[in-house]
Design an enzyme around this catalytic site. Structure first.
Site, PDB file in Angstrom:
ATOM      1  N   ASN A   1      -2.553  12.814  -3.605  1.00  0.00           N
ATOM      2  CA  ASN A   1      -3.493  13.212  -4.654  1.00  0.00           C
ATOM      3  C   ASN A   1      -4.031  14.610  -4.410  1.00  0.00           C
ATOM      4  OD1 ASN A   1      -3.574  11.241  -6.596  1.00  0.00           O
ATOM      5  ND2 ASN A   1      -5.205  10.046  -5.628  1.00  0.00           N
TER       6      ASN A   1
ATOM      7  N   ASP B   1       0.864  -1.187   0.000  1.00  0.00           N
ATOM      8  CA  ASP B   1       0.000   0.000   0.000  1.00  0.00           C
ATOM      9  C   ASP B   1       0.898   1.233   0.000  1.00  0.00           C
ATOM     10  OD1 ASP B   1      -2.936   1.005   0.519  1.00  0.00           O
ATOM     11  OD2 ASP B   1      -1.605   2.207   1.785  1.00  0.00           O
TER      12      ASP B   1
ATOM     13  N   GLU C   1      -4.535   2.511  -4.311  1.00  0.00           N
ATOM     14  CA  GLU C   1      -3.090   2.429  -4.115  1.00  0.00           C
ATOM     15  C   GLU C   1      -2.659   1.092  -3.532  1.00  0.00           C
ATOM     16  OE1 GLU C   1      -4.821   4.197  -0.314  1.00  0.00           O
ATOM     17  OE2 GLU C   1      -5.215   4.171  -2.469  1.00  0.00           O
TER      18      GLU C   1
ATOM     19  N   ASP D   1      -1.669   9.278 -10.736  1.00  0.00           N
ATOM     20  CA  ASP D   1      -1.558   8.210 -11.736  1.00  0.00           C
ATOM     21  C   ASP D   1      -0.097   7.926 -12.080  1.00  0.00           C
ATOM     22  OD1 ASP D   1      -4.284   7.974 -11.762  1.00  0.00           O
ATOM     23  OD2 ASP D   1      -4.560   9.156 -13.608  1.00  0.00           O
TER      24      ASP D   1
END
Length: 635
Positions: free
Chosen positions: A510, A502, A545, A519
């Site tokens: 983000n 993770d 993620e 991305d």
């Protein structure tokens, strides 16, 4: 029997001579018997004359007395001239013997035997052995000459002496032998005359006519039916036989001519019939050959269709292009009967063709890759056949100025060209019967459609099991293969490990840098996962993620080392977006391994998830094993 005697005895003249000899044999026997009897009588007369001479001498001796003192001179007083005239012989011997074998007197006495003891001579022994007052014997005399002797006793009592008179056997039997020889000569002359007459009669009356008959018979047996014997000079029976023979030959000649005419007619009919039969047979043979060729063609087409249909069925069941390679290789090797060939497909770039598979001897010599312009078949969009000595140029991808005969057939599907099917005929390989443009085109058409469908299915499958952003397998793929990997490791008694990854503080990342930057982070981590693990490992993106890596046959220590290496690699990523650095990214990783410490392999993912949460709870950017520390809270 010797062949010469056998041939001689088989002749008519020889048999006539032999018959003459046999008929004269009794006469010859009578003549010979008469001669022998005459000889016997004549011999007896000669011996009687000898006895007469002996008696004459005895009478002369007894008339004059024969006292012993005068015996030596006695023969001088005997008138031998009268004796010689009487006997007609001058080689006779006259001997007086005593009773004990002494020679008292001998005439003539050239050897000086008078007074000698001749008791051991053959003559005296023969006289004593024969015995009697007188007798006749044939024995060697004192001089060794064979004579006939007549002996007699002269006197009486003890004063008697023995008188022997001998004449040579040749002289005694001279007249007898002469008569006998003349008789034999006469007999030989008679026989010769008879044989000559028999030969002459046999020659004129028998052999010559019969020889003409035999010669005519031999010539006729050789096929000369125009031969005739004609009139014969000889026995009337032979003349009759010759006339009958000529009439028989005339009948035979007419019969032969009739038979020849019949044979000619039959031969013409036979030739006509054979011509019709031959013509019909040729027609049947042509029809049979045509039917055989048609059957062979149909059988070849059936075989080709069977192979192509089986190939199509198998390709429809394939999921990936990799699965098709051994199937296509075996099918095309059988279809083209071992002729070398190569299958080329466009690469992912679409600008060049790559060798996908090949079969047959020499396919390794073909180019590994080439562009579309290197093949005339791709340029023209149709099948391209090359034969040495023709005006068609050779393709550049063959890599040889004299590549040998070959065919290049493009593979089309849905308006697109997928590649080409190349079938070569090397000079050191015999041409296969099925190697022709029609079959290659049909095969290329089927392969193009089948491979296009496989690519489409593979693309659809990739869309369904791969994450479009990272290119990693997605959660659906994990659900499909995880149970399979568990069963495989259980069968082989090998460990199985799972890593749960993770990205730390991704939501904050983000919010700070935007979703496009997020991305970039996710795609970079995905590429790192693809390059970090083995080919047998299965890295996946579960969503957001979160990432998952399935490590077959990896124990807990190995899994932890790979997880730690991955964490360090993620921490060392240099990320940029729109020319700006995105800073450092970290990740927390949870590790779970079966059979230790996790006894139930179906709970590995959950156990790895718990270990991940423990790593986050412990401060993130670290690796935690399942069972190391129970998770109490999530930060």
């Amino acid at each position: 029997m010797h062949p010469f005697y056998q041939r001689w005895l088989s002749g008519i003249r020889s048999r006539l001579i032999l018959l003459t000899l046999l008929s004269m044999l009794p006469v010859a026997l009578v003549i010979i018997h008469t001669a022998l009897e005459t000889r016997r009588i004549t011999t007896g007369q000669a011996i009687d004359n000898l006895n007469t001479l002996a008696i004459f001498v005895q009478s002369q001796l007894e008339a004059r007395g024969h006292d012993a003192p005068s015996l030596s001179h006695y023969f001088d007083e005997i008138p031998f001239s009268a004796f010689e005239r009487h006997s007609g012989l001058r080689t006779s011997t006259l001997t007086l013997w005593s009773r004990d074998g002494h020679v008292l007197a001998r005439f003539p006495d050239a050897a000086g035997m008078v007074g000698a003891d001749a008791s051991g001579s053959a003559l005296f022994r023969a006289i004593r052995q024969h015995g009697g007052p007188q007798g006749n014997i044939e024995v060697e005399g004192l001089d060794g000459i064979l004579r006939w002797y007549a002996y007699t006793l002269v006197g009486l009592g003890d004063d008697a002496v023995i008188l022997s008179l001998g004449q040579p056997s040749s002289q005694v039997l001279a007249e007898v032998n002469t008569l006998f020889e003349r008789t034999l000569l006469l007999l030989a002359a008679v026989f010769s005359f008879a044989l000559g007459v028999a030969w002459l009669v046999g020659e004129i009356a028998v052999r010559r006519p019969v020889g003409r008959l035999a010669s005519a018979a031999r010539r006729i047996s050789d096929g000369q039916l125009n031969v005739r014997v004609g009139e014969l000079q000889g026995a009337s029976e032979l003349a009759t036989l010759a006339d009958a023979f000529d009439r028989m030959v005339e009948h035979l000649q007419r019969y032969e001519q009739e038979q020849e005419a019949v044979q000619q007619a039959l031969s013409r009919a036979k030739n006509e019939l054979e011509g019709k039969v031959r013509e019909r047979t040729d027609q049947l043979a042509q029809a049979s050959n045509a039917a055989t060729d048609r059957a062979a063609t149909l059988e070849q087409q059936r075989r080709e269709m069977t192979i192509l249909n089986e190939l199509t069925d198998l390709l429809q069941s394939c999921r990936t292009l990799e699965e098709t390679r051994p199937i296509i290789r075996r099918a095309l090797s059988e279809l083209f009967e071992g002729a070398p060939g190569t299958l080329y497909l466009f690469g992912e770039s679409g600008s060049s063709l790559e060798r996908t598979l090949g079969w047959g001897d020499g396919h390794e010599q073909m180019a590994a890759a080439f562009t579309q312009d290197d093949c005339w078949g791709l340029r023209l969009g149709r099948t391209w056949s090359y034969q040495e000595g023709t005006r068609n140029p050779a393709c550049a991808h063959t890599g040889s100025e004299a590549p040998g005969d070959y065919i290049c057939a493009p593979m089309h599907a849905e308006g697109k060209t997928l590649g080409i099917l190349h079938l070569a005929n090397r000079s050191d390989q015999p041409a296969a019967p099925a190697r022709n443009a029609r079959l290659v085109e049909a095969t290329a058409a089927r392969l193009g459609l089948a491979l296009s469908n496989i690519k489409l299915r593979e693309a659809l499958r990739n869309l369904s099991i791969r994450d479009p952003l990272t290119g990693l397998y997605n959660r659906r793929f994990v659900e499909e293969v995880f149970d399979h990997e568990i069963q495989r490791c259980q069968r082989s008694d090998k460990p199985l490990s799972v890593l749960m990854v993770d990205v730390d503080h991704f939501k904050r990342f983000n919010d700070t840098h935007g979703h496009e930057a997020g991305d970039v982070v996710l795609s970079s981590v995905g590429r790192l996962l693809q390059s970090h693990f083995r080919d047998s490992d299965l890295p996946c993106r579960l969503g957001g993620e979160e990432f998952l890596a399935i490590l077959p046959e990896a124990d807990g220590e190995t899994a932890w080392q790979r997880a730690e290496g991955l964490r360090q690699a993620i921490e060392g990523l240099a990320l940029f977006h729109q020319g700006k650095g995105l800073g450092t990214v970290t990740a927390s990783i949870g590790v779970a391994t079966w059979p230790q410490p996790i006894a139930d392999p179906t709970t590995l993912i959950d156990a790895a998830d718990v270990a991940l949460y423990n790593a986050k709870h412990a401060g993130r950017n670290r690796v935690m094993r399942a069972g190391d520390e129970p998770a109490t809270s999530v930060v």
